[in-house]
Design a protein around this motif. Structure first.
Motif, PDB file in Angstrom:
ATOM      1  N   ALA A   1     -44.104   4.585   3.327  1.00  0.00           N
ATOM      2  CA  ALA A   1     -45.014   3.559   3.452  1.00  0.00           C
ATOM      3  C   ALA A   1     -45.382   2.824   2.003  1.00  0.00           C
ATOM      4  CB  ALA A   1     -46.431   4.108   3.937  1.00  0.00           C
ATOM      5  N   LEU A   2     -45.685   3.643   0.988  1.00  0.00           N
ATOM      6  CA  LEU A   2     -45.965   3.214  -0.250  1.00  0.00           C
ATOM      7  C   LEU A   2     -44.651   2.418  -0.963  1.00  0.00           C
ATOM      8  CD1 LEU A   2     -48.221   5.923  -1.718  1.00  0.00           C
ATOM      9  CD2 LEU A   2     -49.130   3.623  -0.542  1.00  0.00           C
ATOM     10  N   LYS A   3     -43.653   2.622  -0.297  1.00  0.00           N
ATOM     11  CA  LYS A   3     -42.430   1.718  -0.832  1.00  0.00           C
ATOM     12  C   LYS A   3     -42.346   0.416  -0.250  1.00  0.00           C
ATOM     13  CE  LYS A   3     -40.601   4.723  -3.989  1.00  0.00           C
ATOM     14  NZ  LYS A   3     -40.587   4.189  -5.392  1.00  0.00           N
ATOM     15  N   THR A   4     -43.168   0.103   0.770  1.00  0.00           N
ATOM     16  CA  THR A   4     -43.167  -1.106   1.485  1.00  0.00           C
ATOM     17  C   THR A   4     -44.399  -1.955   1.112  1.00  0.00           C
ATOM     18  OG1 THR A   4     -42.409   0.010   3.362  1.00  0.00           O
ATOM     19  CG2 THR A   4     -43.065  -2.217   3.889  1.00  0.00           C
ATOM     20  N   GLY A   5     -44.094  -3.169   0.825  1.00  0.00           N
ATOM     21  CA  GLY A   5     -45.141  -4.092   0.171  1.00  0.00           C
ATOM     22  C   GLY A   5     -44.777  -5.727   0.873  1.00  0.00           C
ATOM     23  N   ILE A   6     -45.963  -6.177   1.094  1.00  0.00           N
ATOM     24  CA  ILE A   6     -46.192  -7.663   1.705  1.00  0.00           C
ATOM     25  C   ILE A   6     -46.868  -8.474   0.720  1.00  0.00           C
ATOM     26  CG2 ILE A   6     -46.872  -8.951   3.816  1.00  0.00           C
ATOM     27  CD1 ILE A   6     -45.281  -6.343   4.724  1.00  0.00           C
ATOM     28  N   PHE A   7     -46.018  -9.768   0.683  1.00  0.00           N
ATOM     29  CA  PHE A   7     -46.467 -10.629  -0.322  1.00  0.00           C
ATOM     30  C   PHE A   7     -46.613 -11.979   0.313  1.00  0.00           C
ATOM     31  CE2 PHE A   7     -45.411 -14.248  -3.335  1.00  0.00           C
ATOM     32  CZ  PHE A   7     -46.570 -13.844  -4.187  1.00  0.00           C
ATOM     33  N   PHE A   8     -47.863 -12.674   0.272  1.00  0.00           N
ATOM     34  CA  PHE A   8     -48.277 -13.844   0.698  1.00  0.00           C
ATOM     35  C   PHE A   8     -48.206 -14.988  -0.264  1.00  0.00           C
ATOM     36  CE2 PHE A   8     -50.250 -10.443   2.787  1.00  0.00           C
ATOM     37  CZ  PHE A   8     -49.869 -10.519   4.341  1.00  0.00           C
ATOM     38  N   ALA A   9     -47.323 -15.854  -0.100  1.00  0.00           N
ATOM     39  CA  ALA A   9     -46.967 -17.019  -0.893  1.00  0.00           C
ATOM     40  C   ALA A   9     -47.469 -18.269  -0.194  1.00  0.00           C
ATOM     41  CB  ALA A   9     -45.579 -17.213  -1.144  1.00  0.00           C
ATOM     42  N   GLY A  10     -46.899 -19.494  -0.163  1.00  0.00           N
ATOM     43  CA  GLY A  10     -47.334 -20.552   0.476  1.00  0.00           C
ATOM     44  C   GLY A  10     -48.027 -21.714  -0.946  1.00  0.00           C
TER      45      GLY A  10
ATOM     46  N   ARG B   1     -54.409  -6.809   6.283  1.00  0.00           N
ATOM     47  CA  ARG B   1     -55.111  -5.784   6.103  1.00  0.00           C
ATOM     48  C   ARG B   1     -55.815  -5.151   7.330  1.00  0.00           C
ATOM     49  NH1 ARG B   1     -60.142  -4.187   6.051  1.00  0.00           N
ATOM     50  NH2 ARG B   1     -61.179  -6.166   6.555  1.00  0.00           N
ATOM     51  N   LYS B   2     -56.303  -5.923   8.304  1.00  0.00           N
ATOM     52  CA  LYS B   2     -56.900  -5.515   9.636  1.00  0.00           C
ATOM     53  C   LYS B   2     -55.662  -5.093  10.445  1.00  0.00           C
ATOM     54  CE  LYS B   2     -60.701  -8.573   9.961  1.00  0.00           C
ATOM     55  NZ  LYS B   2     -61.149  -9.744  10.587  1.00  0.00           N
ATOM     56  N   ALA B   3     -54.244  -5.241  10.182  1.00  0.00           N
ATOM     57  CA  ALA B   3     -53.065  -4.843  10.936  1.00  0.00           C
ATOM     58  C   ALA B   3     -52.620  -3.382  10.604  1.00  0.00           C
ATOM     59  CB  ALA B   3     -51.924  -5.814  10.909  1.00  0.00           C
ATOM     60  N   LEU B   4     -53.205  -2.991   9.386  1.00  0.00           N
ATOM     61  CA  LEU B   4     -52.516  -1.808   9.094  1.00  0.00           C
ATOM     62  C   LEU B   4     -53.142  -0.604   9.634  1.00  0.00           C
ATOM     63  CD1 LEU B   4     -52.970  -2.433   5.018  1.00  0.00           C
ATOM     64  CD2 LEU B   4     -51.120  -2.596   6.778  1.00  0.00           C
ATOM     65  N   LEU B   5     -52.616   0.708   9.596  1.00  0.00           N
ATOM     66  CA  LEU B   5     -52.916   1.895  10.486  1.00  0.00           C
ATOM     67  C   LEU B   5     -52.369   2.982   9.561  1.00  0.00           C
ATOM     68  CD1 LEU B   5     -54.048   2.895  13.139  1.00  0.00           C
ATOM     69  CD2 LEU B   5     -51.656   2.969  14.314  1.00  0.00           C
ATOM     70  N   LYS B   6     -53.471   3.851   9.427  1.00  0.00           N
ATOM     71  CA  LYS B   6     -53.012   5.158   8.639  1.00  0.00           C
ATOM     72  C   LYS B   6     -52.183   5.983   9.619  1.00  0.00           C
ATOM     73  CE  LYS B   6     -57.285   5.290   5.903  1.00  0.00           C
ATOM     74  NZ  LYS B   6     -58.537   6.201   5.549  1.00  0.00           N
ATOM     75  N   PRO B   7     -51.239   6.805   9.296  1.00  0.00           N
ATOM     76  CA  PRO B   7     -50.803   6.842   7.734  1.00  0.00           C
ATOM     77  C   PRO B   7     -49.699   5.820   7.179  1.00  0.00           C
ATOM     78  CG  PRO B   7     -49.623   8.486   8.938  1.00  0.00           C
ATOM     79  CD  PRO B   7     -50.420   7.726   9.934  1.00  0.00           C
ATOM     80  N   PHE B   8     -49.621   4.767   7.926  1.00  0.00           N
ATOM     81  CA  PHE B   8     -48.317   4.018   7.623  1.00  0.00           C
ATOM     82  C   PHE B   8     -48.696   2.884   6.680  1.00  0.00           C
ATOM     83  CE2 PHE B   8     -47.754   5.810  11.855  1.00  0.00           C
ATOM     84  CZ  PHE B   8     -46.512   6.286  11.889  1.00  0.00           C
ATOM     85  N   GLU B   9     -50.207   2.873   5.999  1.00  0.00           N
ATOM     86  CA  GLU B   9     -50.401   1.688   5.258  1.00  0.00           C
ATOM     87  C   GLU B   9     -49.639   1.263   4.211  1.00  0.00           C
ATOM     88  OE1 GLU B   9     -55.279   2.113   5.114  1.00  0.00           O
ATOM     89  OE2 GLU B   9     -54.048   4.050   4.830  1.00  0.00           O
TER      90      GLU B   9
END
Length: 296
Positions: A58-67, A81-89
């Motif tokens: 999970a910690l090897k995955t990142g999401i970046f917001f551009a625009g 942030r609200k879409a995240l679920l432990k332990p997959f954050e």
């Protein structure tokens, strides 16, 4: 071993090559662009990226917001942030059009020069921001106001648009920002005369302040400019200037490349934090400013 993957979401037609390069150079193995993304698509995209990997990755995955919309990027960040679920954050980072890291660098550079050469703090300083309807100006206004500065944001097409923006800032961040009309050069100068710090975040190739404007501003302490395309935003302020005297009254200039060096370090540093962190991160302009402060 799990690869470090960054999913890059933009509301625009293209993802910024600048951000892609920065992410890869900071340590990501792959940076995947998604364009024309809407707010209502964020949850599904984030969860698709999140649930496709074991919790150990999970910690090897990142999401970046551009625009190119600061408010929309923050809304997307919150939806993610609200879409995240432990332990997959996974880790999240918003920096639309580089505005959060640029604004953080601009305010951090200003704060540093203000302390070192004027023996003053941001708190209580009178700051006017030109180009405040853009993403950098918006972000700089919020950062400065959160630090206790008295912030005025200027509108070049009248006061209506910036008045709405000031109201939105107040509701979202619980800060006070004053809107002002800068639709004529006389109004621009009048506002400059009444303030101690000018942050110029107008579009590229637009001169905001002339030498005559600077000469009229007897109380001006600092003028900072993020425009690197001639004509520069502040006449007489060089690209590399970082506390150079630019007026007869002792005002100091901070140029676009001096700010840009710190911005580069802040964006790269936040990407590195995501890659190396042992816990999920959620990064925005506040984290950009905090890191920029350490870099100046």
């Amino acid at each position: 071993m799990a690869k470090a993957i960054l999913h890059m979401l933009s509301t625009l037609k293209h993802m910024s090559p600048f951000d892609v390069n920065m992410a890869l150079d900071a340590g990501y193995d792959a940076a995947i662009p998604y364009t024309n993304v809407t707010l209502d698509e964020v949850t599904a995209l984030v969860q698709d990226a999140m649930f496709s990997r074991a919790p150990s990755a999970a910690l090897k995955t990142g999401i970046f917001f551009a625009g190119r919309d600061a408010v929309l990027a923050l809304d997307m960040l919150e939806a993610a942030r609200k879409a995240l679920l432990k332990p997959f954050e996974v880790s999240l980072f918003a920096d639309p059009y580089g505005s959060f890291t640029t604004a953080g660098a601009m305010v951090a550079c200003t704060e540093k020069i203000l302390k070192d050469k004027k023996q003053r703090e941001l708190k209580g300083s009178r700051i006017v921001i030109y180009g405040a309807t853009g993403v950098v100006g918006y972000s700089a206004a919020v950062i400065a106001a959160l630090e206790g500065a008295e912030v005025t944001i200027v509108g070049y097409s009248g006061v209506e648009r910036v008045a709405k923006q000031a109201d939105e800032m107040s509701k979202r961040f619980n800060i006070k920002v004053t809107p002002a009309d800068g639709s004529s050069q006389e109004m621009v100068r009048d506002l400059l005369v009444k303030h101690e710090i000018a942050l110029c975040a107008a579009r590229a190739g637009v001169q905001v302040l002339s030498k005559e404007d600077l000469a009229a501003a007897k109380d001006l302490l600092i003028a900072a400019d993020v425009n690197a395309v001639p004509p520069l935003g502040v006449e007489g302020c060089g690209l590399h200037d970082n506390g150079v005297v630019i007026s007869d009254h002792g005002a100091l200039g901070i140029g676009a490349l001096a700010i840009g060096n710190v911005k580069y370090g802040a964006e790269s540093g936040l990407f590195k934090q995501m890659v190396e962190s042992d816990k999920p991160l959620c990064l925005d302009f506040r984290h950009a400013f905090a890191l920029a402060r350490k870099l100046v």
